[in-house]
Design an enzyme around this catalytic site. Structure first.
Site, PDB file in Angstrom:
ATOM      1  N   GLU A  71      -3.474  -4.191  -2.420  1.00 36.16           N
ATOM      2  CA  GLU A  71      -2.991  -2.939  -2.863  1.00 36.16           C
ATOM      3  C   GLU A  71      -3.029  -2.828  -4.382  1.00 36.16           C
ATOM      4  O   GLU A  71      -2.991  -3.807  -5.252  1.00 36.16           O
ATOM      5  CB  GLU A  71      -1.570  -2.813  -2.748  1.00 36.16           C
ATOM      6  CG  GLU A  71      -1.204  -2.748  -1.180  1.00 36.16           C
ATOM      7  CD  GLU A  71      -0.791  -4.034  -0.724  1.00 36.16           C
ATOM      8  OE1 GLU A  71      -0.969  -5.198  -1.667  1.00 36.16           O
ATOM      9  OE2 GLU A  71      -0.074  -4.172   0.492  1.00 36.16           O
ATOM     10  N   THR A 104      -3.751   2.514  -3.414  1.00 34.56           N
ATOM     11  CA  THR A 104      -5.116   2.192  -2.939  1.00 34.56           C
ATOM     12  C   THR A 104      -5.191   0.915  -2.106  1.00 34.56           C
ATOM     13  O   THR A 104      -4.342  -0.044  -2.573  1.00 34.56           O
ATOM     14  CB  THR A 104      -6.096   2.162  -3.752  1.00 34.56           C
ATOM     15  OG1 THR A 104      -5.810   1.150  -4.705  1.00 34.56           O
ATOM     16  CG2 THR A 104      -6.155   3.397  -4.648  1.00 34.56           C
ATOM     17  N   GLU A 117     -11.183  -0.613   6.460  1.00 35.63           N
ATOM     18  CA  GLU A 117     -10.218   0.564   6.176  1.00 35.63           C
ATOM     19  C   GLU A 117     -10.250   0.532   4.703  1.00 35.63           C
ATOM     20  O   GLU A 117     -10.391  -0.395   3.932  1.00 35.63           O
ATOM     21  CB  GLU A 117      -8.763   0.658   6.393  1.00 35.63           C
ATOM     22  CG  GLU A 117      -7.981   1.978   6.252  1.00 35.63           C
ATOM     23  CD  GLU A 117      -6.666   1.873   7.055  1.00 35.63           C
ATOM     24  OE1 GLU A 117      -5.830   2.357   6.625  1.00 35.63           O
ATOM     25  OE2 GLU A 117      -6.515   0.983   7.765  1.00 35.63           O
ATOM     26  N   GLU A 137      -3.783   6.795  -0.517  1.00 32.22           N
ATOM     27  CA  GLU A 137      -2.462   7.224  -0.034  1.00 32.22           C
ATOM     28  C   GLU A 137      -1.653   7.709  -1.437  1.00 32.22           C
ATOM     29  O   GLU A 137      -1.374   7.029  -2.202  1.00 32.22           O
ATOM     30  CB  GLU A 137      -1.577   5.975   0.717  1.00 32.22           C
ATOM     31  CG  GLU A 137      -2.311   5.434   1.771  1.00 32.22           C
ATOM     32  CD  GLU A 137      -1.414   4.479   2.460  1.00 32.22           C
ATOM     33  OE1 GLU A 137      -1.538   4.558   3.746  1.00 32.22           O
ATOM     34  OE2 GLU A 137      -0.423   3.701   1.947  1.00 32.22           O
TER      35      GLU A 137
END
EC number: 2.4.1.207
Length: 305
Positions: A131, A120, A102, A106
C-alpha cells in the site's frame, strides 16, 4: 539556486500541460457491464456517463467486457461529495482465481472539509500488502479528474491528471513477482468500508447523508491489449508494439516499450511523493519487523515508487 529554479519551472510546465490532457472515451453501453447493485448503478446520457450509488442496503459496481494483458487505461471520475466518510470508490484492474493479480486505485472518503486519500496497491499471485497512500491536492468532488494505470512488461505507473504518483517496477530478477501472465478486467465500485476506510474505522458512514453517488466518464482503453479467445482457445501471447489487438499501433509502441520514466516525469513523481504521500509500506519497519520487502531495498529504489 539555478538548478532549483529550473526544477520548479520544469514541474510547473509539466503540471500545466497535464491539465490539457484530453481523453477520448467510449460508450459505456458497449464496453461496460454493471455487475452488482440492484439498480444502484446506471449508464446515462447515451452511454457517456456512469453513476454508481451507495445506500445502507448496498453499493454498486461494474466491470469491462474485455480482458487485457498489458495496457494503459484511463477513467475520469468525480468522487462522492460532502461527508463521504466510510465510503470507498474504486478503479482497478484485476484477474481471476485464487492467485490473482490486481492494480488498485481506491479513494477513501472523509468528513466534509478533509482531503480525500487515494489508496494504491499492487497484488501479485494473490499477495498484496504494497500500500501507498496520498492526499489529493485538489477537490475531487467538484469536477471530473483523470486517473490512469499504465501496465507493461517493465513497470506499472499510477497517474492522476497525467502526473505520475507511483511506479512499481518489474524486479523478477530479484525474485519479486510481477503481473505478466494473467489477463485483467477493469473494475469500478462504490461501497461501504467504514470498518477501516476513514481514520482506520474510527469515523463511520453517516447514512443520513446518502444515498452517495460517484460518477465515471471517458473510459479509455484504446491503448490496452485485448486478451482474445478464438474458437474457444485463449490467445496466450500478449500484444506487442504494432500488434493489431490494440487500436493504435504507434501509441501502443510508446507505452508498451517504455522501460522507465523520463527525467521530467521522475521529478514530478518525487514532488508528488514528497508533498502528498501519507503512507508507504516500504517505510513501515514496524509492520515488516523481519525485514522490508525485497523491492523496498532494491538498488533501483522501488521504495519511492
Amino acid at each position: 539556486m539555478v538548478s532549483s529554479t529550473l526544477l520548479v519551472m520544469s514541474i510547473s510546465l509539466f503540471l500545466g500541460l497535464s491539465i490539457l490532457l484530453v481523453v477520448h472515451g467510449k460508450d459505456f453501453n458497449q464496453d461496460i457491464d454493471i455487475t452488482w447493485g440492484d439498480g444502484r448503478g446506471n449508464i446515462l446520457n447515451n452511454g457517456t456517463l456512469l453513476n454508481l450509488g451507495l445506500d445502507q442496503s448496498s453499493g454498486s459496481g461494474f466491470q469491462s467486457k474485455a480482458e487485457y494483458l498489458y495496457g494503459k487505461v484511463d477513467m475520469q471520475i468525480k468522487l462522492v461529495p460532502g461527508n463521504s466518510a466510510g465510503t470507498v470508490t474504486t478503479f482497478y484492474l484485476k484477474s481471476q482465481g485464487l492467485t490473482w493479480d490486481e492494480i488498485d486505485f481506491e479513494f477513501l472518503g472523509n468528513v466534509s472539509g478533509d482531503p480525500y486519500i487515494v489508496h494504491t496497491n499492487v497484488y501479485t499471485q494473490g499477495k498484496g500488502d504494497r500500500e501507498q497512500q496520498f492526499y489529493l491536492w485538489f477537490d475531487p468532488t467538484a469536477a471530473f479528474h483523470n486517473y490512469s494505470i499504465l501496465w507493461n512488461p517493465s513497470h506499472i505507473v499510477f497517474y492522476i491528471d497525467g502526473k505520475p504518483i507511483r511506479e512499481f517496477k518489474n524486479l523478477e530478477v530479484l525474485g519479486v513477482a510481477y503481473p505478466k501472465n494473467q489477463p485483467m478486467r477493469m473494475y469500478g465500485s462504490l461501497w461501504n468500508a467504514d470498518d477501516w476506510a476513514t481514520r482506520g474505522g474510527l469515523v463511520k458512514t453517516n447514512w443520513s447523508q446518502g444515498p452517495f453517488v460517484a460518477s465515471f466518464m471517458n473510459y479509455n482503453s484504446e491503448n490496452a491489449c485485448v486478451w482474445s479467445i478464438v474458437n474457444g482457445t485463449t490467445t496466450t501471447s500478449p500484444c506487442s508494439p504494432g500488434d493489431s489487438t490494440s487500436s493504435s499501433s504507434s501509441s501502443t509502441s510508446e507505452w508498451f516499450s517504455q522501460r522507465g520514466m523520463d527525467s521530467s516525469s521522475k521529478k514530478v513523481l518525487r514532488w508528488v511523493q514528497r508533498k502528498f504521500m501519507v503512507y508507504n509500506y516500504c517505510k513501515d519497519k514496524k509492520r515488516f519487523s523481519n525485514g522490508l520487502p525485497v523491492e523496498c531495498t532494491a538498488k533501483n529504489k522501488n521504495t519511492k515508487s
